[in-house]
Design a protein around this motif. Structure first.
Motif, PDB file in Angstrom:
ATOM      1  N   SER A   1       6.767   8.784  -4.289  1.00  0.00           N
ATOM      2  CA  SER A   1       6.460   7.574  -5.027  1.00  0.00           C
ATOM      3  C   SER A   1       5.435   6.728  -4.278  1.00  0.00           C
ATOM      4  O   SER A   1       5.566   6.480  -3.081  1.00  0.00           O
ATOM      5  CB  SER A   1       7.751   6.785  -5.245  1.00  0.00           C
ATOM      6  N   ALA A   2       4.419   6.281  -5.005  1.00  0.00           N
ATOM      7  CA  ALA A   2       3.406   5.424  -4.395  1.00  0.00           C
ATOM      8  C   ALA A   2       4.042   4.124  -3.898  1.00  0.00           C
ATOM      9  O   ALA A   2       3.660   3.605  -2.854  1.00  0.00           O
ATOM     10  CB  ALA A   2       2.283   5.138  -5.389  1.00  0.00           C
ATOM     11  N   ALA A   3       5.022   3.620  -4.622  1.00  0.00           N
ATOM     12  CA  ALA A   3       5.698   2.392  -4.192  1.00  0.00           C
ATOM     13  C   ALA A   3       6.407   2.596  -2.858  1.00  0.00           C
ATOM     14  O   ALA A   3       6.383   1.720  -1.989  1.00  0.00           O
ATOM     15  CB  ALA A   3       6.689   1.932  -5.258  1.00  0.00           C
ATOM     16  N   GLU A   4       7.025   3.762  -2.676  1.00  0.00           N
ATOM     17  CA  GLU A   4       7.664   4.075  -1.398  1.00  0.00           C
ATOM     18  C   GLU A   4       6.612   4.137  -0.291  1.00  0.00           C
ATOM     19  O   GLU A   4       6.831   3.648   0.819  1.00  0.00           O
ATOM     20  CB  GLU A   4       8.394   5.411  -1.469  1.00  0.00           C
ATOM     21  N   ALA A   5       5.485   4.755  -0.595  1.00  0.00           N
ATOM     22  CA  ALA A   5       4.408   4.868   0.393  1.00  0.00           C
ATOM     23  C   ALA A   5       3.857   3.490   0.763  1.00  0.00           C
ATOM     24  O   ALA A   5       3.606   3.222   1.934  1.00  0.00           O
ATOM     25  CB  ALA A   5       3.296   5.766  -0.130  1.00  0.00           C
ATOM     26  N   VAL A   6       3.669   2.631  -0.222  1.00  0.00           N
ATOM     27  CA  VAL A   6       3.160   1.283   0.048  1.00  0.00           C
ATOM     28  C   VAL A   6       4.077   0.586   1.056  1.00  0.00           C
ATOM     29  O   VAL A   6       3.611   0.030   2.056  1.00  0.00           O
ATOM     30  CB  VAL A   6       3.043   0.447  -1.253  1.00  0.00           C
ATOM     31  N   ALA A   7       5.374   0.637   0.824  1.00  0.00           N
ATOM     32  CA  ALA A   7       6.330  -0.025   1.721  1.00  0.00           C
ATOM     33  C   ALA A   7       6.288   0.583   3.117  1.00  0.00           C
ATOM     34  O   ALA A   7       6.280  -0.142   4.121  1.00  0.00           O
ATOM     35  CB  ALA A   7       7.740   0.073   1.134  1.00  0.00           C
ATOM     36  N   LYS A   8       6.247   1.899   3.208  1.00  0.00           N
ATOM     37  CA  LYS A   8       6.252   2.560   4.519  1.00  0.00           C
ATOM     38  C   LYS A   8       4.950   2.340   5.281  1.00  0.00           C
ATOM     39  O   LYS A   8       4.961   2.154   6.492  1.00  0.00           O
ATOM     40  CB  LYS A   8       6.551   4.041   4.361  1.00  0.00           C
ATOM     41  N   VAL A   9       3.821   2.347   4.576  1.00  0.00           N
ATOM     42  CA  VAL A   9       2.538   2.107   5.234  1.00  0.00           C
ATOM     43  C   VAL A   9       2.479   0.672   5.735  1.00  0.00           C
ATOM     44  O   VAL A   9       2.073   0.410   6.870  1.00  0.00           O
ATOM     45  CB  VAL A   9       1.352   2.436   4.295  1.00  0.00           C
ATOM     46  N   GLU A  10       2.902  -0.275   4.901  1.00  0.00           N
ATOM     47  CA  GLU A  10       2.890  -1.685   5.307  1.00  0.00           C
ATOM     48  C   GLU A  10       3.795  -1.929   6.508  1.00  0.00           C
ATOM     49  O   GLU A  10       3.503  -2.786   7.345  1.00  0.00           O
ATOM     50  CB  GLU A  10       3.302  -2.586   4.141  1.00  0.00           C
ATOM     51  N   ALA A  11       4.893  -1.166   6.624  1.00  0.00           N
ATOM     52  CA  ALA A  11       5.825  -1.322   7.741  1.00  0.00           C
ATOM     53  C   ALA A  11       5.373  -0.550   8.986  1.00  0.00           C
ATOM     54  O   ALA A  11       6.028  -0.611  10.028  1.00  0.00           O
ATOM     55  CB  ALA A  11       7.217  -0.855   7.318  1.00  0.00           C
ATOM     56  N   GLY A  12       4.263   0.183   8.864  1.00  0.00           N
ATOM     57  CA  GLY A  12       3.768   0.961   9.999  1.00  0.00           C
ATOM     58  C   GLY A  12       4.546   2.242  10.240  1.00  0.00           C
ATOM     59  O   GLY A  12       4.467   2.829  11.310  1.00  0.00           O
ATOM     60  N   GLU A  13       5.299   2.682   9.233  1.00  0.00           N
ATOM     61  CA  GLU A  13       6.142   3.865   9.372  1.00  0.00           C
ATOM     62  C   GLU A  13       5.488   5.136   8.839  1.00  0.00           C
ATOM     63  O   GLU A  13       6.074   6.211   8.930  1.00  0.00           O
ATOM     64  CB  GLU A  13       7.463   3.653   8.623  1.00  0.00           C
ATOM     65  N   MET A  14       4.305   5.021   8.268  1.00  0.00           N
ATOM     66  CA  MET A  14       3.642   6.156   7.647  1.00  0.00           C
ATOM     67  C   MET A  14       2.140   6.004   7.782  1.00  0.00           C
ATOM     68  O   MET A  14       1.629   4.887   7.747  1.00  0.00           O
ATOM     69  CB  MET A  14       4.037   6.221   6.158  1.00  0.00           C
ATOM     70  N   VAL A  15       1.445   7.140   7.933  1.00  0.00           N
ATOM     71  CA  VAL A  15      -0.013   7.145   8.000  1.00  0.00           C
ATOM     72  C   VAL A  15      -0.537   7.566   6.629  1.00  0.00           C
ATOM     73  O   VAL A  15      -0.081   8.570   6.066  1.00  0.00           O
ATOM     74  CB  VAL A  15      -0.520   8.122   9.084  1.00  0.00           C
ATOM     75  N   LEU A  16      -1.479   6.821   6.097  1.00  0.00           N
ATOM     76  CA  LEU A  16      -2.061   7.087   4.782  1.00  0.00           C
ATOM     77  C   LEU A  16      -3.452   7.684   4.949  1.00  0.00           C
ATOM     78  O   LEU A  16      -4.260   7.181   5.719  1.00  0.00           O
ATOM     79  CB  LEU A  16      -2.133   5.782   3.993  1.00  0.00           C
ATOM     80  N   ILE A  17      -3.717   8.771   4.210  1.00  0.00           N
ATOM     81  CA  ILE A  17      -5.007   9.452   4.291  1.00  0.00           C
ATOM     82  C   ILE A  17      -5.635   9.552   2.906  1.00  0.00           C
ATOM     83  O   ILE A  17      -5.012  10.044   1.967  1.00  0.00           O
ATOM     84  CB  ILE A  17      -4.860  10.870   4.887  1.00  0.00           C
ATOM     85  N   ASP A  18      -6.866   9.090   2.804  1.00  0.00           N
ATOM     86  CA  ASP A  18      -7.668   9.169   1.577  1.00  0.00           C
ATOM     87  C   ASP A  18      -8.582  10.385   1.715  1.00  0.00           C
ATOM     88  O   ASP A  18      -9.411  10.438   2.611  1.00  0.00           O
ATOM     89  CB  ASP A  18      -8.494   7.890   1.444  1.00  0.00           C
ATOM     90  N   VAL A  19      -8.432  11.371   0.831  1.00  0.00           N
ATOM     91  CA  VAL A  19      -9.226  12.602   0.935  1.00  0.00           C
ATOM     92  C   VAL A  19     -10.409  12.645  -0.031  1.00  0.00           C
ATOM     93  O   VAL A  19     -11.048  13.675  -0.195  1.00  0.00           O
ATOM     94  CB  VAL A  19      -8.358  13.876   0.779  1.00  0.00           C
ATOM     95  N   ARG A  20     -10.727  11.500  -0.652  1.00  0.00           N
ATOM     96  CA  ARG A  20     -11.866  11.453  -1.568  1.00  0.00           C
ATOM     97  C   ARG A  20     -13.175  11.458  -0.783  1.00  0.00           C
ATOM     98  O   ARG A  20     -13.201  11.217   0.415  1.00  0.00           O
ATOM     99  CB  ARG A  20     -11.790  10.199  -2.443  1.00  0.00           C
ATOM    100  N   ASP A  21     -14.276  11.698  -1.496  1.00  0.00           N
ATOM    101  CA  ASP A  21     -15.568  11.686  -0.805  1.00  0.00           C
ATOM    102  C   ASP A  21     -16.112  10.259  -0.715  1.00  0.00           C
ATOM    103  O   ASP A  21     -15.595   9.325  -1.322  1.00  0.00           O
ATOM    104  CB  ASP A  21     -16.569  12.655  -1.448  1.00  0.00           C
ATOM    105  N   ARG A  22     -17.147  10.105   0.073  1.00  0.00           N
ATOM    106  CA  ARG A  22     -17.718   8.785   0.374  1.00  0.00           C
ATOM    107  C   ARG A  22     -18.189   8.043  -0.883  1.00  0.00           C
ATOM    108  O   ARG A  22     -18.042   6.826  -0.978  1.00  0.00           O
ATOM    109  CB  ARG A  22     -18.880   8.955   1.354  1.00  0.00           C
ATOM    110  N   THR A  23     -18.746   8.745  -1.855  1.00  0.00           N
ATOM    111  CA  THR A  23     -19.225   8.071  -3.066  1.00  0.00           C
ATOM    112  C   THR A  23     -18.068   7.473  -3.865  1.00  0.00           C
ATOM    113  O   THR A  23     -18.215   6.408  -4.460  1.00  0.00           O
ATOM    114  CB  THR A  23     -20.045   9.019  -3.958  1.00  0.00           C
ATOM    115  N   GLU A  24     -16.918   8.137  -3.847  1.00  0.00           N
ATOM    116  CA  GLU A  24     -15.748   7.597  -4.545  1.00  0.00           C
ATOM    117  C   GLU A  24     -15.260   6.317  -3.863  1.00  0.00           C
ATOM    118  O   GLU A  24     -14.885   5.357  -4.538  1.00  0.00           O
ATOM    119  CB  GLU A  24     -14.627   8.637  -4.588  1.00  0.00           C
ATOM    120  N   LEU A  25     -15.259   6.306  -2.549  1.00  0.00           N
ATOM    121  CA  LEU A  25     -14.851   5.110  -1.821  1.00  0.00           C
ATOM    122  C   LEU A  25     -15.800   3.955  -2.102  1.00  0.00           C
ATOM    123  O   LEU A  25     -15.359   2.825  -2.318  1.00  0.00           O
ATOM    124  CB  LEU A  25     -14.818   5.382  -0.318  1.00  0.00           C
ATOM    125  N   ALA A  26     -17.091   4.251  -2.113  1.00  0.00           N
ATOM    126  CA  ALA A  26     -18.083   3.209  -2.364  1.00  0.00           C
ATOM    127  C   ALA A  26     -17.900   2.601  -3.757  1.00  0.00           C
ATOM    128  O   ALA A  26     -18.107   1.407  -3.952  1.00  0.00           O
ATOM    129  CB  ALA A  26     -19.493   3.770  -2.211  1.00  0.00           C
TER     130      ALA A  26
END
Length: 119
Positions: free
Chosen positions: A13-38
């Motif tokens: 669940s993205a909601a679970e990930a949001v809570a864990k990332v905000e608490a510093g308990e999980m590392v989040l990785i974005d695998v999109r390319d640079r143009t998508e980020l821009a």
């Protein structure tokens, strides 16, 4: 479609990930390319590792492995819609990362209340 990539990483669940990332308990990785980020920004605090760079930047045996991955925290990955992040999760598992979760797409992160930052 890509059934040759096994084992399948469970959706998290993205909601679970949001809570864990905000608490510093999980590392989040974005695998999109640079143009998508821009075009859309990225999840706040996410590491940007395009799928094509995953082996070099996330394999513990690589001299270029990101230091943020050395703590053994669970990993969550996302892309635009969930397909590439599923492949990334499977690749990360194959590299030896024990707990890897596919949270789907960038929209899932944003819809779950995750902060977004400009790139």
């Amino acid at each position: 479609m890509l059934s040759f990539l096994k084992p399948s990483a469970a959706r998290f669940s993205a909601a679970e990930a949001v809570a864990k990332v905000e608490a510093g308990e999980m590392v989040l990785i974005d695998v999109r390319d640079r143009t998508e980020l821009a075009a859309s920004g990225r999840a706040a605090g996410a590491l940007h590792v395009p799928l094509m760079m995953l082996k070099m930047k996330c394999d513990p045996s690589s001299p270029e492995c990101l230091a943020e991955l050395s703590e053994g925290k669970p990993l969550a990955v996302y892309c635009a819609s969930g397909g590439r992040s599923q492949m990334a999760a499977q690749m990360l598992n194959a590299m030896g990362h024990r707990e890897v979760h596919n949270i789907g797409g960038f929209y899932d992160w944003h819809a779950a209340g995750g902060a977004v930052e400009s790139v």
